[in-house]
Motif scaffolding. Structure first.
Motif, PDB file in Angstrom:
ATOM      1  N   GLN A 277       0.827  -1.209   0.000  1.00 55.18           N
ATOM      2  CA  GLN A 277       0.000   0.000   0.000  1.00 55.18           C
ATOM      3  C   GLN A 277       0.860   1.256   0.000  1.00 55.18           C
ATOM      4  O   GLN A 277       1.976   1.265   0.521  1.00 55.18           O
TER       5      GLN A 277
ATOM      6  N   THR B 191      -2.683   1.815   6.511  1.00 53.94           N
ATOM      7  CA  THR B 191      -4.041   1.320   6.692  1.00 53.94           C
ATOM      8  C   THR B 191      -4.551   1.671   8.084  1.00 53.94           C
ATOM      9  O   THR B 191      -5.727   1.934   8.279  1.00 53.94           O
TER      10      THR B 191
ATOM     11  N   SER C 168     -16.784  -1.418   5.797  1.00 54.26           N
ATOM     12  CA  SER C 168     -15.970  -2.444   5.168  1.00 54.26           C
ATOM     13  C   SER C 168     -14.699  -1.809   4.601  1.00 54.26           C
ATOM     14  O   SER C 168     -14.747  -0.785   3.945  1.00 54.26           O
TER      15      SER C 168
ATOM     16  N   SER D 170     -12.291  -0.586   6.451  1.00 54.18           N
ATOM     17  CA  SER D 170     -11.792   0.502   7.293  1.00 54.18           C
ATOM     18  C   SER D 170     -10.573   0.088   8.101  1.00 54.18           C
ATOM     19  O   SER D 170      -9.906   0.916   8.688  1.00 54.18           O
ATOM     20  N   GLY D 171     -10.291  -1.199   8.168  1.00 57.15           N
ATOM     21  CA  GLY D 171      -9.094  -1.638   8.885  1.00 57.15           C
ATOM     22  C   GLY D 171      -9.374  -2.428  10.150  1.00 57.15           C
ATOM     23  O   GLY D 171      -8.487  -2.591  10.982  1.00 57.15           O
ATOM     24  N   LYS D 172     -10.568  -2.956  10.290  1.00 56.80           N
ATOM     25  CA  LYS D 172     -10.908  -3.708  11.507  1.00 56.80           C
ATOM     26  C   LYS D 172     -10.118  -5.012  11.599  1.00 56.80           C
ATOM     27  O   LYS D 172      -9.514  -5.307  12.637  1.00 56.80           O
TER      28      LYS D 172
ATOM     29  N   TYR E  57       1.826 -10.690   7.876  1.00 58.96           N
ATOM     30  CA  TYR E  57       1.597  -9.612   6.903  1.00 58.96           C
ATOM     31  C   TYR E  57       2.685  -8.577   7.105  1.00 58.96           C
ATOM     32  O   TYR E  57       2.741  -7.920   8.137  1.00 58.96           O
TER      33      TYR E  57
ATOM     34  N   GLN F  75     -11.747 -14.329  10.231  1.00 58.30           N
ATOM     35  CA  GLN F  75     -12.910 -13.942   9.424  1.00 58.30           C
ATOM     36  C   GLN F  75     -13.142 -14.905   8.262  1.00 58.30           C
ATOM     37  O   GLN F  75     -14.271 -15.246   7.961  1.00 58.30           O
TER      38      GLN F  75
ATOM     39  N   GLU G 108     -15.741 -11.105  12.903  1.00 57.69           N
ATOM     40  CA  GLU G 108     -17.039 -11.399  12.287  1.00 57.69           C
ATOM     41  C   GLU G 108     -17.545 -12.806  12.602  1.00 57.69           C
ATOM     42  O   GLU G 108     -17.721 -13.619  11.689  1.00 57.69           O
TER      43      GLU G 108
ATOM     44  N   LEU H 143      -7.723  -6.797  -1.344  1.00 58.50           N
ATOM     45  CA  LEU H 143      -9.010  -6.300  -0.858  1.00 58.50           C
ATOM     46  C   LEU H 143      -9.403  -6.957   0.462  1.00 58.50           C
ATOM     47  O   LEU H 143      -8.978  -8.063   0.772  1.00 58.50           O
TER      48      LEU H 143
ATOM     49  N   PHE I 174     -12.351  -8.675   2.940  1.00 59.21           N
ATOM     50  CA  PHE I 174     -13.297  -9.736   2.605  1.00 59.21           C
ATOM     51  C   PHE I 174     -14.584  -9.186   1.998  1.00 59.21           C
ATOM     52  O   PHE I 174     -15.081  -9.672   0.985  1.00 59.21           O
ATOM     53  N   GLY I 175     -15.122  -8.149   2.614  1.00 59.04           N
ATOM     54  CA  GLY I 175     -16.356  -7.549   2.129  1.00 59.04           C
ATOM     55  C   GLY I 175     -16.181  -6.947   0.730  1.00 59.04           C
ATOM     56  O   GLY I 175     -17.082  -7.020  -0.104  1.00 59.04           O
ATOM     57  N   GLN I 176     -15.030  -6.374   0.489  1.00 58.03           N
ATOM     58  CA  GLN I 176     -14.770  -5.790  -0.832  1.00 58.03           C
ATOM     59  C   GLN I 176     -14.727  -6.877  -1.903  1.00 58.03           C
ATOM     60  O   GLN I 176     -15.225  -6.695  -3.009  1.00 58.03           O
TER      61      GLN I 176
END
Ligand SMILES: Nc1ncnc2c1ncn2[C@@H]1O[C@H](COP(=O)(O)OP(=O)(O)OP(=O)(O)O)[C@@H](O)[C@H]1O
Ligand SMILES: Nc1ncnc2c1ncn2[C@@H]1O[C@H](COP(=O)(O)OP(=O)(O)OP(=O)(O)O)[C@@H](O)[C@H]1O
Ligand SMILES: [Mg+2]
Ligand SMILES: [Mg+2]
Lengths: 570, 185, 275
Positions: free
Chosen positions: A18, A22, A42, A44-46, A61, A93, A171, A436, A438-440
């Motif tokens: 990146q 983040t 989604s 946002s970095g959770k 990571y 998640q 989640e 990305l 997961f939601g993305q």
């Protein structure tokens, strides 16, 4: 004085690929025995924040860390991931990675095996923990054969065997049916009560988590912590609305009615919520607003006639299901985990062949048609996004179907960009999908079907892992398509989504059709709710407590009003 | 931390790699049109894994994957060829340091290196070792097994050249260069 | 597309009760003998013995029939191929030539050739029941523990366990990807041209491989979080202790091994020559 167990001090993190951090300048302290909920849009970095706590950042990571993070008093820079794993137990998640063992018992024992625990001791510990999560009768079952809720219990047991101080759930409710989700939250609560562990939960389904008490809610947006307060305070503030996180529905309704929510009304849970002061306002509002417009009937587009199907011979997954769907309808298919909803969608698209029964499309028998033939009319977004993605770059993935259909290049570009905008992915159009959240990723798969503009769209759990804003944008776009005559079938565990967008609901239980009625009627029938693991909406209870005599009508009107308000977002 | 030869990632790569090898070798073979001769895509995958995760992973994926595939679908492992799958995976893996795919560029030079190596390695494996083992272990007629080796080896070379190169290119591209991702409006 | 594969069959039988370690060792001994020897007498004894073991294992023929049929088919093809390529291999090996039929030239059928090909076939018959039994009577969870027990490092043993664990998952993924590709308009019919078929295959294989690479990442993270690899050793939940019967079985197999080797090799030739 409470002992701090997680302390972020001016902490930032930037993934290696990146260009920007983040997580930005995080300051957060979580104390021993606390239960903390982290919410945020989604991407946002959770999850990234969770990875910092369990050590995946920076051990797995890679990237740049600045500032300090202490876990139970020790600086993580001086720890390795193994000593961290003794302190923090994580439920991840991504469902693909959670289970490692072949059977339930082995999966629970995994951490013990790694500690070189003697076998007899292992047997005892596994027996004890599995009893705690009520899985003692499934120890020899293969993980493939468990329902979603049972899997959730196993993953909990797997982190419980290690006497960790902190339990981290990323989640935990995604993909669980409402009743099982409720059970999972109660289970987490009970375990915390019994063991006094520190619990951190990351979740989009705020109202569901608040079913059991939570000490604090942290709101994350765009890599920053923008609020850190008790649930009651947070719900009384405008913060959730500002970062487009869905508030509990009863709170929203009270706000629409013009009541000022304050923290001493205890808005965190419906049973503690003090409605007395706003009864009148709610009643006035109820009279003032309009219900939804009824739809006119058109011709039948899709019909299932007495469908039978089983994955293995001798075991029937779908038994004698029949229903028909009209052109331009929006329908929900709901039901317990493992009831056969996804299987039905596969049958409709031809991924599986029914063992008996027929499927008709506009009156023509399509039971023998190939997948490709059906695909030109019926599009499907599958439950697990990993199974649909075949390209590396977002743009290519969304454009794939159009290219295969020979659409001219200029038109492809137009349509892809338009769809990416609807799905909130336009800023990422040149990214690889692997970067990305997961939601993305899930949104990429939705975009790749929307762009094809089929006549019937089937979406399997379209809103799982989505934040409220993206959820609204995608759904409103679907409504727009629907107005133009596109038929939409949604498989969902989100009762509110069902009420809000689909007038009609088909309930599946144990492979048979249990009910086929209006969404509101389905949720008003307690025997259906019980049998299909559904949950009634909190609006219903709010209406009752506010003394409104027609709670069903109240729910309808709320939904119509809420939709109108949100359409102004766009 | 990395005091062990096999990192966790390598172990998982071996396990999952072997499982994928099994599935590709069973379901993703493309018939050439000539009876009993197929393009076996699992070798393209094996080459990718060997280059990404190194010789030990490559060797073990070939060995475990091939043995399991034979065992669960055909009842018994055909040991001579199992061994060669392992050897091929191992030897291709030897260039992994040189190619350094993680760096994210797979240029023409590396592409040529990869293909030269894979052809030599597979020639040794399929033209030489596999048939010799067959003659030795199973005492089968030499001309039969050498011809089988030639056909299978030749097809595998083509598969690796096409699919392996393609996969490596894609993989390299997916290692996005560091610090390159920004949201655009 | 339910493709059948061999997998563990849970039963109560003396064979099932043996530990995985024992079965692994015995299987290896068995394969070594069958690979090495061409002595017809031994092959016949071993074959009869493996039939006997098969019977006491209580595994039904029906349950493994699909594999057996496949193997029979394969053996038939293989026999034809051997004959086509080397019709006088038997003559070469046994040094004599008893002609049965004259077909002209090198394709003349000899008793030596038939005997040689019978031996090739017998070799498979010897090892196949044992191999199948090993697969269907060994609990896969115990298998990894067994590998570790006989000296394979636990890391590699665990890699094997992972492979067994994920084969069904990957198979399901493969199918799902293939279906979702077809739903976007890729034609999978077998009538396409070769180049097209390759392209289509790539459209499934590439996503399968890439998603597997992601899986590797996710799984290794999960294993790391639960402390895999922190110690020099690891214990196994499913490991089973040795019983007397295990020791007896292993001794028996070692004896068979020694006898077979002695009988096979004492005249300096792997082949038994009745001619
Ligand atoms: N491995 C990675 N490499 C590079 N960037 C990443 C990686 N994982 C996540 N990101 C980026 O970091 C941001 C935050 O991701 P994260 O997974 O923490 O979001 P999230 O809040 O958990 O979202 P969701 O609710 O969708 O799970 C995203 O914009 C994503 O693009
Ligand atoms: N590919 C498969 N092979 C064998 N059994 C399967 C397969 N897919 C699903 N099943 C089984 O069929 C049943 C119905 O599964 P299905 O995925 O349709 O449930 P669902 O209603 O979509 O559940 P969820 O809400 O958890 O997604 C389950 O018992 C499941 O274990
Ligand atoms: Mg996340
Ligand atoms: Mg489902």
């Amino acid at each position: 004085m409470k002992k701090p167990v997680i302390q972020f001090e001016n902490y930032s993190f930037q993934y290696r690929s990146q260009a920007k951090p983040t997580l930005n300048d995080i300051n957060l302290t979580i104390y021993e025995g606390e239960k903390v909920l982290i919410v945020g849009p989604s991407g946002s970095g959770k999850s990234t924040l969770g990875h910092c706590i369990n050590g995946l950042v920076p051990f797995s990571y890679k990237g740049e860390v600045s500032g300090r993070l202490k876990i139970s008093g020790e600086d993580v820079r001086e720890l390795d991931i193994f000593s961290l794993s003794k302190k923090v137990g994580t439920v991840l998640q991504d469902p693909d990675g959670q289970f490692i063992g072949l059977t339930v018992a082995e999966d629970i024992a995994f951490a013990l095996e790694n500690d070189y625990t003697p076998q007899t001791q292992m047997f005892n510990k596994v027996a004890e923990v599995s009893k705690m999560v009520e899985m003692e009768n499934f120890l020899d079952s293969s993980l493939h054969h468990l329902s979603g809720g049972q899997k959730q219990r196993v993953s909990l047991a797997g982190v419980m065997v290690d006497d960790v101080e902190i339990l981290l759930f990323d989640e935990p409710l995604a993909n669980l049916d409402p009743a099982t989700g409720k059970y999972a939250i109660e289970l987490i609560e009970r375990i915390q009560q019994e063991t006094k562990k520190t619990v951190v939960i990351i979740e989009h389904r705020l109202e569901d988590v608040l079913h059991c008490p939570v000490d604090r809610i942290i709101v994350v947006d765009d890599g920053r912590i923008i609020s850190d307060m008790t649930p009651d305070e947070l719900l009384a503030s405008p913060i959730l609305e500002e970062c487009s996180i869905r508030e509990p529905l009863y709170v929203k309704a009270a706000k629409y009615a013009g009541c000022a929510i304050t923290s001493d009304m205890y808005p965190a849970r419906i049973d503690s919520f003090q409605v007395d002061d706003c009864k009148d306002k709610l009643a006035d509002w109820f009279i003032k607003v309009n219900g939804p417009q009824p739809k006119v009937k058109t011709e039948t587009i899709l019909e299932l006639n007495n469908i039978d199907f089983g994955y293995t011979s001798g075991k029937r997954t779908i038994c004698g299901v029949s229903f028909s769907i009209e052109k331009g309808e929006m329908v929900s298919i709901v039901g317990k985990n493992g009831a056969g909803k996804s299987t039905l969608s596969k049958l409709i698209c031809g991924f599986e062949k029914p063992s008996s029964g027929r499927i008709y499309y506009r009156g023509l028998d399509i039971t023998e048609d190939t997948i490709k033939d059906r695909a030109s009319r019926i599009g499907i977004v599958m439950q697990n996004p990993n199974q649909m993605i075949s390209k590396q770059m977002i743009y290519d993935e969304v454009a794939l179907g159009l290219i295969l259909r020979g659409v001219p290049e200029a038109e492809i570009k137009d349509r892809v960009f338009k769809t990416l905008k609807i799905c909130g992915l336009y800023p990422f159009r040149n990214w690889p999908i692997s970067a990305l959240s997961f939601g993305q990723k899930k949104r990429v798969t939705i975009a790749s079907i929307l762009v094809l503009e089929p006549e019937v769209i089937i979406l399997d759990e379209p809103t799982a892992g989505q934040d409220f804003r993206h959820y609204t944008e995608i759904m409103e776009f679907l409504v727009e398509l629907n107005r133009q005559g596109v038929t939409i079938i949604m498989i969902t565990h989100d009762m509110h989504l069902m009420l809000e967008y689909t007038p009609r609901a088909i309930v599946i239980a144990g492979g048979t059709k249990l009910a086929d009625d209006t969404a509101v009627n389905v949720l008003a029938d307690s025997s259906i709710i019980n049998e299909a693991n559904l949950k009634e909406t909190s609006l219903f209870e709010l209406a009752l407590r506010a003394g409104i005599s027609e709670p069903k009508e109240f729910v309808d009107r709320f939904i119509a009003y809420d939709r109108e308000v949100r359409q102004k977002w766009q | 931390m990395k005091n062990n030869l096999l990192s966790i990632k390598t172990i998982v790569a071996i396990g999952i790699g072997a499982a994928v090898f099994v599935i590709l070798g069973r379901f993703a073979v493309i018939p050439t049109g000539v009876p009993n001769t197929n393009f076996d895509t699992s070798y393209g995958f094996l080459a990718l894994m060997a280059v990404v995760f190194g010789p030990i992973a490559g060797g073990l994926i070939g060995l475990i994957g091939h043995a399991l595939k034979d065992a669960i679908f055909y009842g018994t492992p055909w040991w001579s060829w199992v061994l060669v799958s392992g050897i091929v995976g191992f030897l291709i893996g030897l260039v992994s340091k040189k190619i350094n795919i993680e760096a994210g560029n797979f240029n023409v030079k590396k592409m040529i290196l990869f293909n030269v190596v894979q052809i030599i390695v597979q020639a040794i494996g399929w033209f030489l070792i596999a048939p010799s083992l067959d003659v030795f272990i199973y005492a089968e007629p030499a001309n039969k097994v050498y011809l089988q080796g030639m056909v299978a080896g030749g097809l595998n070379m083509v598969t690796v050249a096409v699919l392996g190169t393609l996969l490596l290119g894609i993989y390299a591209k997916s290692r996005s260069q560091s610090g390159s991702l920004i949201k655009e409006d | 597309m339910a493709v059948e594969m061999l997998s563990y069959i849970d039963r109560q039988s003396p064979i099932h009760r043996l530990t995985g370690v024992t079965k692994l060792i015995c299987f290896m001994i068995w394969s070594s003998i069958a690979m090495l020897t061409y002595d017809t007498r031994i092959l016949v004894c071993l074959f009869l013995f493996s039939i006997f073991v098969f019977i006491i294992s209580k595994v039904k023929l029906k349950e493994v029939a699909f594999v057996l049929l496949f193997i029979l088919f394969f053996l038939m093809i293989n026999n034809v191929a051997i004959y086509v390529f080397s019709p006088q291999e038997g003559v070469k090996i046994y040094g004599t030539s008893h002609v049965l039929f004259e077909i002209g030239g090198r394709y003349t059928i000899t008793i030596e050739q038939l005997f040689y090909q019978m031996n090739v076939t017998l070799k498979y018959f010897t090892v196949i029941p044992a191999a199948i039994l090993f697969i269907v009577t060994t609990n896969p969870s115990e298998f990894a523990a067994s590998l570790n027990r006989i000296g394979v490092s636990y890391r590699i043993s665990y890699a094997v366990a992972l492979a067994l664990r994920y084969i069904p998952d990957i198979q399901r993924d493969f199918r799902n990807i293939s279906l979702s590709q077809q739903a976007r308009g890729i034609d999978m019919s077998r009538k396409e041209k070769l180049t097209k078929r390759i392209k289509n295959a790539a459209s499934i294989i590439v996503p399968l491989i890439l998603s597997s690479l992601d899986k590797i990442e996710v799984i290794s993270n999960a294993m790391e979080l639960r402390g895999f690899g922190k110690n020099k050793k690891r214990s196994w939940y499913r490991a089973r202790p040795f019983q007397k019967i295990d020791v007896i079985t292993i001794i028996l197999f070692v004896l068979i091994l020694l006898v077979s080797f002695y009988v096979t090799l004492h005249d300096g030739n792997r082949f038994y020559n009745p001619f």
